[in-house]
Design an enzyme around this catalytic site. Structure first.
Site, PDB file in Angstrom:
ATOM      1  N   LYS A  22      35.919  98.455  -9.096  1.00 16.21           N
ATOM      2  CA  LYS A  22      35.331  98.523  -8.328  1.00 16.21           C
ATOM      3  C   LYS A  22      35.666  97.669  -6.861  1.00 16.21           C
ATOM      4  O   LYS A  22      35.859  97.495  -5.829  1.00 16.21           O
ATOM      5  CB  LYS A  22      33.703  98.799  -7.928  1.00 16.21           C
ATOM      6  CG  LYS A  22      32.715  98.372  -6.217  1.00 16.21           C
ATOM      7  CD  LYS A  22      31.296  98.506  -6.593  1.00 16.21           C
ATOM      8  CE  LYS A  22      30.392  97.289  -6.949  1.00 16.21           C
ATOM      9  NZ  LYS A  22      30.315  96.593  -5.937  1.00 16.21           N
ATOM     10  N   CYS A 117      19.965  89.905   0.581  1.00 18.40           N
ATOM     11  CA  CYS A 117      19.996  91.438  -0.210  1.00 18.40           C
ATOM     12  C   CYS A 117      19.130  91.133  -1.308  1.00 18.40           C
ATOM     13  O   CYS A 117      18.652  90.567  -1.485  1.00 18.40           O
ATOM     14  CB  CYS A 117      21.341  92.029  -0.669  1.00 18.40           C
ATOM     15  SG  CYS A 117      22.353  90.981  -1.543  1.00 18.40           S
TER      16      CYS A 117
HETATM   17  C1  UD1 Z   1      31.872  89.176  -5.593  1.00 17.05           C
HETATM   18  C2  UD1 Z   1      31.242  90.139  -5.679  1.00 17.05           C
HETATM   19  C3  UD1 Z   1      29.872  90.722  -6.579  1.00 17.05           C
HETATM   20  C4  UD1 Z   1      29.701  89.748  -7.676  1.00 17.05           C
HETATM   21  C5  UD1 Z   1      29.700  88.167  -6.834  1.00 17.05           C
HETATM   22  C6  UD1 Z   1      29.496  86.757  -7.900  1.00 17.05           C
HETATM   23  C7  UD1 Z   1      32.233  91.899  -4.442  1.00 17.05           C
HETATM   24  C8  UD1 Z   1      32.584  93.160  -3.447  1.00 17.05           C
HETATM   25  N1  UD1 Z   1      31.216  92.241  -4.757  1.00 17.05           N
HETATM   26  O1  UD1 Z   1      30.765  89.083  -4.023  1.00 17.05           O
HETATM   27  O2  UD1 Z   1      30.013  91.948  -7.511  1.00 17.05           O
HETATM   28  O3  UD1 Z   1      28.596  89.342  -7.789  1.00 17.05           O
HETATM   29  O4  UD1 Z   1      31.612  88.347  -5.859  1.00 17.05           O
HETATM   30  O5  UD1 Z   1      30.464  87.288  -8.879  1.00 17.05           O
HETATM   31  O6  UD1 Z   1      33.664  91.996  -4.664  1.00 17.05           O
HETATM   32  N2  UD1 Z   1      28.112  81.729  -0.255  1.00 17.05           N
HETATM   33  C9  UD1 Z   1      27.636  81.443   0.118  1.00 17.05           C
HETATM   34  N3  UD1 Z   1      28.829  81.418   1.853  1.00 17.05           N
HETATM   35  C10 UD1 Z   1      29.243  82.632   2.040  1.00 17.05           C
HETATM   36  C11 UD1 Z   1      29.731  83.373   0.436  1.00 17.05           C
HETATM   37  C12 UD1 Z   1      28.954  83.124  -0.256  1.00 17.05           C
HETATM   38  O7  UD1 Z   1      26.997  80.289   0.453  1.00 17.05           O
HETATM   39  O8  UD1 Z   1      29.939  82.425   2.915  1.00 17.05           O
HETATM   40  C13 UD1 Z   1      27.432  82.011  -1.913  1.00 17.05           C
HETATM   41  C14 UD1 Z   1      26.648  82.694  -2.754  1.00 17.05           C
HETATM   42  O9  UD1 Z   1      25.649  82.967  -1.986  1.00 17.05           O
HETATM   43  C15 UD1 Z   1      26.927  83.287  -3.006  1.00 17.05           C
HETATM   44  C16 UD1 Z   1      28.113  82.718  -4.164  1.00 17.05           C
HETATM   45  O10 UD1 Z   1      28.884  81.712  -2.608  1.00 17.05           O
HETATM   46  O11 UD1 Z   1      25.596  81.984  -4.001  1.00 17.05           O
HETATM   47  C17 UD1 Z   1      28.683  83.595  -4.889  1.00 17.05           C
HETATM   48  O12 UD1 Z   1      29.098  84.795  -3.665  1.00 17.05           O
HETATM   49  P1  UD1 Z   1      30.436  85.585  -3.508  1.00 17.05           P
HETATM   50  O13 UD1 Z   1      31.348  84.806  -4.479  1.00 17.05           O
HETATM   51  O14 UD1 Z   1      30.733  85.271  -2.048  1.00 17.05           O
HETATM   52  O15 UD1 Z   1      29.730  86.739  -3.686  1.00 17.05           O
HETATM   53  P2  UD1 Z   1      30.448  88.180  -3.456  1.00 17.05           P
HETATM   54  O16 UD1 Z   1      31.955  88.090  -3.245  1.00 17.05           O
HETATM   55  O17 UD1 Z   1      29.457  88.528  -1.826  1.00 17.05           O
END
Ligand code: UD1
Length: 419
Positions: A22, A117
């Site tokens: 996915k 979320c």
């Molecule tokens: C992706 C995955 C999800 C997985 C997650 C962590 C997809 C579609 N989803 O989610 O299944 O659980 O990686 O492996 O690939 N953060 C910030 N600022 C930002 C972006 C992120 O602070 O701009 C923080 C988030 O709040 C979190 C951490 O970084 O604490 C990791 O998040 P992130 O890797 O971005 O998760 P997703 O990409 O949303």
């Protein structure tokens, strides 16, 4: 809303194939926005999130089709709008992945701001920081990210937190930018490598994907390509935990054992005999009760947060006390309250769960709260005594292809009640 009725029974055994990933398929589908040509994909899983992405692309005027099972073709040459509306973004946060490609190719994007979320706040500040560093003008209006750029410019971007979709968005933005972009402290997940491989097949110049430093030389244009999506390591890992929790023996095929290293180490610590071949993994508990494992979640190649809930279910049945620390998301223990309803012994202290294993849990009505939490409930239910009713299984349909059929073929008794 569909429900699952799960009848706990004996050890699972047999063979199951991994579906396409996915988290690789979603960014790759969005990469079709980077070209005025056809992108043809195979091994795309039949999941609700894939359908949502298809809808998102189609409402922008992208011609999308699924010519056969697992096949997907998209052609964005007739794109009519660069807007990702709230109705779709609110159901799938990964919709933010259209931002980078739209801006890079079309010079404009309006993407509804993903809200919080169930598993935490999940901001997108790092996505926006990177695009601004590449010269984009970004404003937030009426709940939308409004981004514009004539042509993005290569930049050196440092992520102060490792972000998977943030890395993917900026990678897709950089492939068409003017000059060189360096992404520092980039995410190293196998899904990033898969996206980079697809972009390379489309003509992009990328090195270092899978390491913390990705270097991209921007090109003027990309072209159509064929790409096969990698196997889903989280779905596969869930089936292997199902084997361990039921004291069974399961062979996972069409998988990539290297991508599952952190999970296999934990299964071995739980007492499983783990064997691997080029594209298969076998977990055999030899009828024994699992032993508790301790873990803390980390960005890849650390232990994946998307497998945390499933291992909590395992620890609920294991011998001993297991400590699970969640370091990626701040609110990702919602499955704990539901596992308590089955009779589990879990104590939460901040970001740590202390799980004392019980020989037996008993079926009860529970509620799925997010994707991986629901997987944990399914695992706990197939090993429990009696019947468990799981409400709101739409969460599980977002990320698991026919889970009841796949686990059913291994001996689990799961009935979907349609409503
Ligand atoms: C992706 C995955 C999800 C997985 C997650 C962590 C997809 C579609 N989803 O989610 O299944 O659980 O990686 O492996 O690939 N953060 C910030 N600022 C930002 C972006 C992120 O602070 O701009 C923080 C988030 O709040 C979190 C951490 O970084 O604490 C990791 O998040 P992130 O890797 O971005 O998760 P997703 O990409 O949303």
């Amino acid at each position: 809303m569909d429900k699952f009725l799960i009848e706990g029974n004996g050890p699972l055994s047999g063979e199951v194939e991994a579906s396409g990933a996915k988290n690789a398929a979603l960014p790759i589908l969005c990469a079709s926005l980077l070209i005025d040509d056809e992108l043809r994909l195979s091994n795309v899983p039949a999941l609700h999130d894939v359908i949502t992405t298809k809808k998102l692309l189609a409402q922008m005027g992208v011609a999308v089709s699924s010519p056969g099972p697992g096949l997907f073709a998209a052609n964005a040459s007739g794109i009519t709008t660069c807007v990702a509306p709230y109705e779709l973004v609110k159901t799938m946060r990964a919709s933010i992945l259209v931002l980078g490609p739209l801006l890079a190719k079309r010079g404009h994007a309006e993407v509804s701001l993903p809200g919080g979320c169930a598993i935490g706040a999940r901001p997108v500040d790092l996505h926006l920081m990177g695009l601004k560093a590449m010269g984009a003008e970004i404003s937030l209006e009426g709940g939308f990210i409004n981004a514009r750029a004539s042509r993005l410019k290569g930049a050196r971007i440092y992520f102060d937190t490792v972000t998977v979709t943030g890395t993917e968005n900026l990678l897709m933005a950089a492939v068409l930018a003017d000059g060189e972009t360096v992404l520092e402290n980039a995410a190293r997940e196998p899904e990033i490598v898969d996206l980079a491989n697809c972009l390379t097949a489309m003509g992009a110049k990328i090195s270092g994907a899978g390491t913390g430093t990705i270097v991209i030389q921007g090109v003027r244009d990309l072209h159509g390509a064929d790409h096969r999506v990698i196997p889903d390591r989280i779905e596969g890992g869930t089936f292997l935990v199902a084997a361990a929790i039921t004291r069974g023996k399961v062979r996972l095929t069409r998988t990539d054992p290297n991508a599952l290293d952190p999970v296999l180490v934990k299964l071995q610590q739980a007492g499983a005999k783990v064997s691997t071949g080029e594209d298969w993994i076998e977990v055999d508990m030899q009828g024994r009760r699992p032993t508790s494992v301790n873990l803390h979640t980390m960005a890849h190649p650390g232990f994946p947060t998307d497998m945390q809930a499933q291992f909590m279910a395992l620890d609920c049945y294991a011998e001993g006390v297991g400590t699970i620390r969640e370091t990626i998301f701040e609110n990702r223990f919602m499955h704990a309250q539901e596992l308590l309803r089955l009779g589990a012994d879990i104590r939460i202290e901040g970001n740590t769960a202390i799980v004392t294993g019980r020989e037996k849990l008993k079926g009860a009505p529970v509620m799925a709260t997010d994707l991986r939490a629901s997987a944990a409930l399914v695992l706990a239910a197939i090993a429990a005594e009696g019947t468990t009713k799981i409400d709101r299984v739409y969460h599980i349909d977002r990320g698991y292809e026919h889970i009841e059929t796949k686990l059913g073929a291994l001996g689990a008794r799961i009935e979907r009640v349609r409503q």
